[in-house]
Design an enzyme around this catalytic site. Structure first.
Site, PDB file in Angstrom:
ATOM      1  N   LYS A  56       0.986  -1.211   0.120  1.00 28.14           N
ATOM      2  CA  LYS A  56       0.063  -0.136   0.165  1.00 28.14           C
ATOM      3  C   LYS A  56       0.882   1.167   0.062  1.00 28.14           C
ATOM      4  O   LYS A  56       1.859   1.148   0.368  1.00 28.14           O
ATOM      5  CB  LYS A  56      -0.846  -0.152   1.256  1.00 28.14           C
ATOM      6  CG  LYS A  56      -2.117   0.758   1.291  1.00 28.14           C
ATOM      7  CD  LYS A  56      -3.427   0.031   0.530  1.00 28.14           C
ATOM      8  CE  LYS A  56      -4.549   0.684   0.575  1.00 28.14           C
ATOM      9  NZ  LYS A  56      -5.706   0.133   0.265  1.00 28.14           N
ATOM     10  N   GLY A  85     -20.466   6.719   5.402  1.00 30.19           N
ATOM     11  CA  GLY A  85     -19.610   6.912   4.383  1.00 30.19           C
ATOM     12  C   GLY A  85     -20.123   6.647   3.141  1.00 30.19           C
ATOM     13  O   GLY A  85     -20.313   5.456   2.896  1.00 30.19           O
ATOM     14  N   GLY A  88     -19.402   7.350  -0.120  1.00 23.21           N
ATOM     15  CA  GLY A  88     -18.485   7.668  -1.170  1.00 23.21           C
ATOM     16  C   GLY A  88     -18.858   6.688  -2.482  1.00 23.21           C
ATOM     17  O   GLY A  88     -19.784   6.382  -2.618  1.00 23.21           O
TER      18      GLY A  88
HETATM   19  N1  LIG Z   1     -12.903   1.812  -3.438  1.00 28.42           N
HETATM   20  C1  LIG Z   1     -12.596   0.570  -3.411  1.00 28.42           C
HETATM   21  O1  LIG Z   1     -12.776  -0.222  -4.486  1.00 28.42           O
HETATM   22  C2  LIG Z   1     -12.235   0.159  -1.844  1.00 28.42           C
HETATM   23  C3  LIG Z   1     -11.773  -1.169  -2.042  1.00 28.42           C
HETATM   24  C4  LIG Z   1     -11.642  -1.751  -0.661  1.00 28.42           C
HETATM   25  C5  LIG Z   1     -11.568  -0.933   0.245  1.00 28.42           C
HETATM   26  N2  LIG Z   1     -12.011   0.428   0.227  1.00 28.42           N
HETATM   27  C6  LIG Z   1     -12.461   1.179   1.509  1.00 28.42           C
HETATM   28  O2  LIG Z   1     -13.569   1.384   1.607  1.00 28.42           O
HETATM   29  C7  LIG Z   1     -13.563   2.878   2.045  1.00 28.42           C
HETATM   30  C8  LIG Z   1     -14.560   3.745   1.325  1.00 28.42           C
HETATM   31  O3  LIG Z   1     -13.846   3.666   0.026  1.00 28.42           O
HETATM   32  P1  LIG Z   1     -14.405   4.907  -0.899  1.00 28.42           P
HETATM   33  O4  LIG Z   1     -13.526   4.620  -2.458  1.00 28.42           O
HETATM   34  O5  LIG Z   1     -15.698   4.718  -1.180  1.00 28.42           O
HETATM   35  O6  LIG Z   1     -13.787   6.134  -0.638  1.00 28.42           O
HETATM   36  P2  LIG Z   1     -14.490   7.522  -0.906  1.00 28.42           P
HETATM   37  O7  LIG Z   1     -13.476   8.541  -0.481  1.00 28.42           O
HETATM   38  O8  LIG Z   1     -15.144   7.449  -2.096  1.00 28.42           O
HETATM   39  O9  LIG Z   1     -15.620   7.790   0.056  1.00 28.42           O
HETATM   40  C9  LIG Z   1     -15.447   7.907   1.491  1.00 28.42           C
HETATM   41  C10 LIG Z   1     -16.477   8.920   2.123  1.00 28.42           C
HETATM   42  O10 LIG Z   1     -16.417   8.701   3.535  1.00 28.42           O
HETATM   43  C11 LIG Z   1     -16.673   9.916   3.937  1.00 28.42           C
HETATM   44  N3  LIG Z   1     -15.967  10.149   5.177  1.00 28.42           N
HETATM   45  C12 LIG Z   1     -14.911  10.363   5.571  1.00 28.42           C
HETATM   46  N4  LIG Z   1     -14.877  10.527   7.000  1.00 28.42           N
HETATM   47  C13 LIG Z   1     -15.733  10.239   7.580  1.00 28.42           C
HETATM   48  C14 LIG Z   1     -16.482  10.219   8.719  1.00 28.42           C
HETATM   49  N5  LIG Z   1     -15.873  10.579   9.878  1.00 28.42           N
HETATM   50  N6  LIG Z   1     -17.624  10.065   8.957  1.00 28.42           N
HETATM   51  C15 LIG Z   1     -18.526   9.648   7.814  1.00 28.42           C
HETATM   52  N7  LIG Z   1     -18.290   9.660   6.759  1.00 28.42           N
HETATM   53  C16 LIG Z   1     -16.688  10.024   6.401  1.00 28.42           C
HETATM   54  C17 LIG Z   1     -16.257  10.803   2.700  1.00 28.42           C
HETATM   55  O11 LIG Z   1     -16.724  12.187   3.163  1.00 28.42           O
HETATM   56  C18 LIG Z   1     -16.569  10.177   1.615  1.00 28.42           C
HETATM   57  O12 LIG Z   1     -18.104  10.478   0.979  1.00 28.42           O
HETATM   58  C19 LIG Z   1     -12.228   3.081   2.193  1.00 28.42           C
HETATM   59  O13 LIG Z   1     -11.940   2.946   3.707  1.00 28.42           O
HETATM   60  C20 LIG Z   1     -11.473   2.477   1.455  1.00 28.42           C
HETATM   61  O14 LIG Z   1     -10.325   2.258   2.103  1.00 28.42           O
HETATM   62  C21 LIG Z   1     -12.559   0.755  -0.844  1.00 28.42           C
END
Ligand SMILES: NC(=O)c1ccc[n+]([C@@H]2O[C@H](COP(=O)([O-])OP(=O)(O)OC[C@H]3O[C@@H](n4cnc5c(N)ncnc54)[C@H](O)[C@@H]3O)[C@@H](O)[C@H]2O)c1
Length: 367
Positions: free
Chosen positions: A94, A194, A196
């Site tokens: 990572k 969250g 996102g």
């Molecule tokens: N994108 C992927 O394919 C993937 C794969 C495995 C794991 N993940 C994990 O999943 C999680 C989300 O990934 P993503 O791609 O959707 O990220 P993203 O950045 O698109 O979304 C994250 C969301 O969380 C919100 N957020 C941040 N801090 C917060 C808090 N304290 N309380 C509430 N909301 C909060 C942000 O505003 C955002 O809307 C991350 O931890 C990432 O490491 C993602």
């Protein structure tokens, strides 16, 4: 001697890398600095027994370097076990870039980061994580082939988030089956924290199935947009953890299950996308077990994204991606049953299986 000049409260800093709590026999930790672009990044390579270390790059405004180092150590270790348990021939790695992705990310900075990735000659392959987009990976691709998650026009598998969300949904259904006797989520109360890229796609699956979904996020605009689009409820309280709910889905950042939250939790199942949801794995896993809260291990159920990017390296198609991701349902059920049979935490049960695969390969590699 170092100890002569370090004051007693600062002694732990005398072992700033190998002495970190999150250090778990990582093979390599690379600190990257570039004065011209302002790049400050750390690449963590945890284990390469099963293959090159693959894992995304996170750009985050860390409060300090310790936080960034701990994050990269924890996240890279998680990737080792994620790939191992999913049956992929990949190791765990990572990267973190220290800074605000909204204001400090420039094409020059991304390309410089790519040059550092390239200098590792394929031992580490990068991808997207929080704060990164496909366009950023396309920039990295200009200077190195050791990148996945690039756009489809450049031969990539596209945005991994919908696949990740589908895997989380499968893992959540398996956990529901284990806890409630049925995997149908209709009328189940689910809190998605969250919304996102992954959170939104998960909300869509849940709404399609008729679950009662409440969403929480720090981004008010996004909350409104998702509420409008899917007709879900925005959480209006101040302590989500104490709310009555069937399922808690952490999809923001890690370590939300910690000393402050764990005894308040009323959820019966925890299943979400965030990496490293348990602040202290063994301790908090054990408390969840004692409290009879079913925890679907994060690194198991959020593996859809890595399955998707692995397809870029191996050249398999969408059908195979979906088949492998759907299989998260079976693996989750197997692990939850295994944990119950052996009276161990679900996290521990998942780690055992993953570690076993690594140990076997290590022996084979030595032959
Ligand atoms: N994108 C992927 O394919 C993937 C794969 C495995 C794991 N993940 C994990 O999943 C999680 C989300 O990934 P993503 O791609 O959707 O990220 P993203 O950045 O698109 O979304 C994250 C969301 O969380 C919100 N957020 C941040 N801090 C917060 C808090 N304290 N309380 C509430 N909301 C909060 C942000 O505003 C955002 O809307 C991350 O931890 C990432 O490491 C993602």
């Amino acid at each position: 001697m170092v100890t002569d000049v370090i004051n007693a409260n600062e002694l732990h800093k005398a072992d700033p890398v190998f002495g970190q709590l999150s250090f778990d026999n990582h093979e390599q930790v690379v600190f990257c600095n570039d004065k011209d672009t302002g790049l400050k990044a750390i690449i963590g390579i945890h284990n390469t027994v099963l293959g090159p270390a693959l894992g995304g790059t996170r750009m985050w405004n860390y409060t300090n370097e310790w936080e960034a180092l701990n994050d990269v150590l924890r996240l890279s270790r998680g990737m080792t076990y994620k790939s191992a348990i999913t049956g992929l021939n990949l190791g765990g790695g990572k990267a973190v870039i220290i800074g605000d992705a909204k204001t400090q990310k420039t094409p020059e900075l991304m390309k410089k980061f790519g040059e550092f990735v390239h200098s590792l000659s394929g031992r580490y392959i990068t991808a997207e994580d929080v704060g990164m987009e496909t366009a950023d990976m396309d920039l990295v691709r200009q200077v190195t082939p050791y990148v996945t998650g690039i756009s489809e026009e450049l031969g990539g598998a596209g945005n991994p988030s919908p696949i990740t969300a589908y895997g989380v949904f499968m893992g959540m259904k398996a956990a529901a089956k284990f806890k409630f006797g049925s995997d149908v989520l209709e009328d189940k109360t689910v809190f998605v924290q969250g919304i996102g890229n992954v959170g939104e796609a998960l909300v869509e699956h849940l709404v399609d199935e008729g679950a009662k979904v409440t969403i929480a996020d720090i981004n008010q605009e996004r909350l409104e947009a998702i509420r409008k689009k899917y007709g879900v409820t925005i959480y209006g309280g101040s302590d989500l953890y104490s709310e009555d709910m069937d399922i808690y889905a952490p999809c923001a950042l890690g370590a939300t299950i910690n000393d402050d939250t764990i005894y308040k939790l009323k959820a019966k199942v925890i299943a979400g996308a965030a990496n490293n949801q348990l602040a202290v794995e063994e301790k908090h896993g054990k408390i969840l077990q004692e409290r009879d809260i079913v925890y679907a291990p994060d690194f198991l159920i959020n593996a859809g994204g890595i399955i998707n990017v692995y397809a870029e390296l191996e050249g398999y198609d969408r059908k195979e991606i979906m088949r492998k991701t759907e299989n998260i349902y079976n693996t989750t059920l197997e692990i939850l049953s295994n944990a119950k049979t052996h009276n161990i935490t679900t996290n521990h049960a998942a780690l055992n299986i993953a570690q076993n695969r690594i140990d076997i390969r290590k022996k084979e590699n030595k032959r």
